[in-house]
Design a protein around this motif. Structure first.
Motif, PDB file in Angstrom:
ATOM      1  N   ASP A  37      -1.991   8.097  -8.921  1.00 31.33           N
ATOM      2  CA  ASP A  37      -1.437   9.310  -8.708  1.00 31.33           C
ATOM      3  C   ASP A  37      -1.667  10.026  -7.101  1.00 31.33           C
ATOM      4  OD1 ASP A  37      -0.321   9.083 -11.303  1.00 31.33           O
ATOM      5  OD2 ASP A  37      -1.938  10.530 -11.903  1.00 31.33           O
ATOM      6  N   ARG A  38      -2.727   9.512  -6.505  1.00 29.11           N
ATOM      7  CA  ARG A  38      -3.345  10.082  -5.348  1.00 29.11           C
ATOM      8  C   ARG A  38      -2.875   9.183  -4.033  1.00 29.11           C
ATOM      9  NH1 ARG A  38      -8.178   9.757  -7.909  1.00 29.11           N
ATOM     10  NH2 ARG A  38      -8.906   8.158  -6.544  1.00 29.11           N
ATOM     11  N   GLN A  39      -2.522   7.872  -4.411  1.00 30.73           N
ATOM     12  CA  GLN A  39      -2.346   7.053  -3.128  1.00 30.73           C
ATOM     13  C   GLN A  39      -1.237   7.395  -2.188  1.00 30.73           C
ATOM     14  OE1 GLN A  39      -4.190   4.030  -2.545  1.00 30.73           O
ATOM     15  NE2 GLN A  39      -5.266   5.251  -3.971  1.00 30.73           N
ATOM     16  N   ALA A  68       7.395   5.081   0.183  1.00 31.14           N
ATOM     17  CA  ALA A  68       6.717   6.235  -0.441  1.00 31.14           C
ATOM     18  C   ALA A  68       7.228   6.756  -1.733  1.00 31.14           C
ATOM     19  CB  ALA A  68       6.184   7.223   0.434  1.00 31.14           C
ATOM     20  N   GLU A  69       8.488   6.827  -1.903  1.00 25.23           N
ATOM     21  CA  GLU A  69       9.228   7.430  -2.995  1.00 25.23           C
ATOM     22  C   GLU A  69       9.217   6.477  -4.076  1.00 25.23           C
ATOM     23  OE1 GLU A  69      10.917  10.382  -4.940  1.00 25.23           O
ATOM     24  OE2 GLU A  69       9.829  10.600  -3.036  1.00 25.23           O
ATOM     25  N   TRP A  70       9.385   5.404  -3.707  1.00 24.09           N
ATOM     26  CA  TRP A  70       9.453   4.284  -4.815  1.00 24.09           C
ATOM     27  C   TRP A  70       8.015   3.969  -5.188  1.00 24.09           C
ATOM     28  CZ3 TRP A  70       7.084  -0.283  -6.008  1.00 24.09           C
ATOM     29  CH2 TRP A  70       7.673  -1.072  -6.881  1.00 24.09           C
ATOM     30  N   LEU A  71       6.938   4.144  -4.503  1.00 19.81           N
ATOM     31  CA  LEU A  71       5.912   4.210  -5.037  1.00 19.81           C
ATOM     32  C   LEU A  71       5.427   5.092  -6.304  1.00 19.81           C
ATOM     33  CD1 LEU A  71       3.846   2.908  -1.778  1.00 19.81           C
ATOM     34  CD2 LEU A  71       4.030   1.694  -4.046  1.00 19.81           C
ATOM     35  N   ARG A  72       5.682   6.574  -5.691  1.00 17.39           N
ATOM     36  CA  ARG A  72       5.785   7.582  -6.569  1.00 17.39           C
ATOM     37  C   ARG A  72       6.435   7.226  -8.028  1.00 17.39           C
ATOM     38  NH1 ARG A  72       6.549  10.838  -1.705  1.00 17.39           N
ATOM     39  NH2 ARG A  72       4.569  12.204  -1.423  1.00 17.39           N
ATOM     40  N   VAL A  85       4.303  -3.880  -2.728  1.00 17.82           N
ATOM     41  CA  VAL A  85       4.742  -2.757  -2.001  1.00 17.82           C
ATOM     42  C   VAL A  85       3.558  -1.918  -1.753  1.00 17.82           C
ATOM     43  CG1 VAL A  85       6.266  -0.745  -2.058  1.00 17.82           C
ATOM     44  CG2 VAL A  85       7.028  -2.874  -3.566  1.00 17.82           C
ATOM     45  N   LEU A  86       2.533  -1.221  -2.285  1.00 14.99           N
ATOM     46  CA  LEU A  86       1.447  -0.580  -1.868  1.00 14.99           C
ATOM     47  C   LEU A  86       0.743  -1.349  -0.889  1.00 14.99           C
ATOM     48  CD1 LEU A  86       0.199   2.011  -2.467  1.00 14.99           C
ATOM     49  CD2 LEU A  86      -1.283   0.990  -4.179  1.00 14.99           C
ATOM     50  N   ALA A  87       0.452  -2.552  -1.125  1.00 15.23           N
ATOM     51  CA  ALA A  87      -0.513  -3.055  -0.080  1.00 15.23           C
ATOM     52  C   ALA A  87       0.243  -3.214   1.189  1.00 15.23           C
ATOM     53  CB  ALA A  87      -0.800  -4.643  -0.373  1.00 15.23           C
ATOM     54  N   ASN A  88       1.402  -3.600   1.266  1.00  9.52           N
ATOM     55  CA  ASN A  88       1.900  -3.491   2.851  1.00  9.52           C
ATOM     56  C   ASN A  88       2.476  -2.125   3.397  1.00  9.52           C
ATOM     57  OD1 ASN A  88       3.540  -6.539   3.551  1.00  9.52           O
ATOM     58  ND2 ASN A  88       3.599  -6.382   1.310  1.00  9.52           N
ATOM     59  N   ALA A 107       9.537  -1.609   2.358  1.00  8.19           N
ATOM     60  CA  ALA A 107      10.527  -0.913   1.866  1.00  8.19           C
ATOM     61  C   ALA A 107      11.599  -1.884   1.627  1.00  8.19           C
ATOM     62  CB  ALA A 107      11.264  -0.319   3.003  1.00  8.19           C
ATOM     63  N   ASP A 108      11.697  -3.310   1.818  1.00 11.00           N
ATOM     64  CA  ASP A 108      12.447  -4.025   1.296  1.00 11.00           C
ATOM     65  C   ASP A 108      12.071  -4.487   0.044  1.00 11.00           C
ATOM     66  OD1 ASP A 108      13.966  -4.068   3.848  1.00 11.00           O
ATOM     67  OD2 ASP A 108      12.911  -5.920   4.692  1.00 11.00           O
ATOM     68  N   LEU A 109      10.941  -4.639  -0.313  1.00  4.03           N
ATOM     69  CA  LEU A 109      10.371  -4.954  -1.809  1.00  4.03           C
ATOM     70  C   LEU A 109      10.873  -4.094  -2.691  1.00  4.03           C
ATOM     71  CD1 LEU A 109       6.941  -6.201  -0.799  1.00  4.03           C
ATOM     72  CD2 LEU A 109       8.910  -7.870  -1.559  1.00  4.03           C
ATOM     73  N   THR A 110      11.325  -2.857  -2.226  1.00  2.00           N
ATOM     74  CA  THR A 110      11.706  -1.935  -3.259  1.00  2.00           C
ATOM     75  C   THR A 110      12.845  -2.199  -3.809  1.00  2.00           C
ATOM     76  OG1 THR A 110      12.366  -0.415  -1.606  1.00  2.00           O
ATOM     77  CG2 THR A 110      10.315  -0.029  -2.213  1.00  2.00           C
TER      78      THR A 110
END
Length: 356
Positions: A178-180, A203-207, A305-308, A347-350
């Motif tokens: 939730d914090r990342q 960022a939006e995809w990760l959320r 996605v998060l790592a990149n 972004a591409d991975l999303t």
């Protein structure tokens, strides 16, 4: 991130004797007090070049061949606290199955040498930074085993019972995912000076795609080939995980994704900072991780996605400092496009179908 030099063969290291006899005497007394080998003997202390954020010294006396790690005299309180965290982590890992430089003893107060420090056993090995050591430079079959060893090490770390080893409070795993996004966007906001295409998309995809279930564990924070050491010669053997400065209690699967940044889907890249030609397919490595760790990699797509995205944000701080600095640095030409590529990849991975 700092590459701590615990070995003395793979890189040219200039050793400079430490002349202050008070340091030798104080360290000798401390070694005796903690029950280290060589009771009563004055140690030989040699400064090692290679540490960028902490000073490194080789310490030898009968029964001891170690490396002492200590913040410089100019270190601020955050640096001192960081060293104390590393000491706490290494104390917790002592006796575990995780390959690491075993802690001999540590001194957190600074009363002995003026700064907190810890002494760990020296590791006889090599660390991949820009090239592979023989025979891995030419033997692709032998090289492939390095990747299994890399993944196996982080799988072992994920299994450590961190609560029973005294690491409660070492990190804040609750609401980790939730914090990342907000945490790292705030971090970026302190130094952002250019547009990073794809940043907001990822960022939006990760959320919106955070894992619903996950199990906290020790997370290295910068797990990659450059932050481990291998024993000399074949077959491949992971000798030690090094550089614990970003370690916390979080989601260990992010470490796995970080280690796999050199893979484009299933395929190892040949244009990474080390040539990954001959390395196994990504799916073989995730299966190896699952077998050792007992953790599922079904949500690996999210972690990639998060790592990149996160690595791009972290490196942008260094790049911003280089661009705003007055002196030329070869890293400017490297970091600039690399960071853009990391954010764009996230972004591409999303938009791609999830797969492990």
């Amino acid at each position: 991130m700092e590459n701590v030099i615990l070995h003395f063969e793979s890189l040219p290291i200039r050793e400079v004797p430490v002349e202050d006899p008070e340091d030798h005497t104080a360290l000798a007394r401390w070694l005796d007090d903690v029950g280290a080998p060589g009771n009563g003997e004055t140690p030989v202390i040699e400064r090692l070049t290679g540490g960028s954020q902490n000073e490194l010294f080789r310490v030898t006396r009968e029964g001891i061949d170690g490396v002492l790690r200590m913040p410089p005299a100019s270190a601020d309180s955050a640096r001192l606290d960081g060293l104390r965290r590393e000491l706490r982590l290494l104390s917790a890992l002592k006796g575990s199955d995780v390959p690491h430089a075993e802690l001999i003893a540590g001194e957190p107060t600074g009363d002995v040498l003026g700064s907190p420090f810890y002494l760990m056993k020296a590791i006889d090995g090599w660390s991949p930074t820009a090239r592979w050591a023989p025979p891995f430079d030419t033997d692709l079959e032998a090289r492939s085993e390095l990747a299994f060893e890399l993944v196996g090490g982080i799988a072992q770390l994920s299994k450590v019972d961190w609560r029973n080893r005294g690491l409660t409070g070492f990190g804040h795993p609750e609401n980790f995912h939730d914090r990342q996004v907000d945490r790292w966007l705030a971090f970026l906001g302190e130094y952002r000076f250019r547009e990073l295409p794809g940043l907001d998309t990822a960022a939006e995809w990760l959320r919106n795609n955070r894992p619903t279930t996950w199990s906290p564990g020790i997370m290295h924070g910068d797990y990659q080939f450059a932050n481990v050491m291998f024993a000399h010669g074949a077959p491949a053997e992971l000798a030690a995980i090094i550089d614990w400065e970003m370690t916390t209690i979080g989601d260990p699967l992010l470490d796995l994704a970080w280690a796999l940044l050199g893979w484009d889907g299933e395929t190892p890249r040949t244009d990474f900072y080390v040539d990954l030609e001959g390395m196994p397919k990504r799916s073989a490595l995730t299966a190896h991780y699952e077998k050792i760790s007992g953790r599922s990699t079904a949500d690996l797509h999210y972690y990639l996605v998060l790592a990149n995205w996160k690595l791009g944000v972290v490196l942008e701080k260094s790049y911003a400092a280089l661009v705003k600095g007055d002196r030329a640095d070869d890293k400017i030409e490297t970091f600039g496009p690399l960071i853009l590529d990391l954010i764009a990849t996230a972004a591409d991975l999303t938009t791609q179908k999830e797969s492990a």
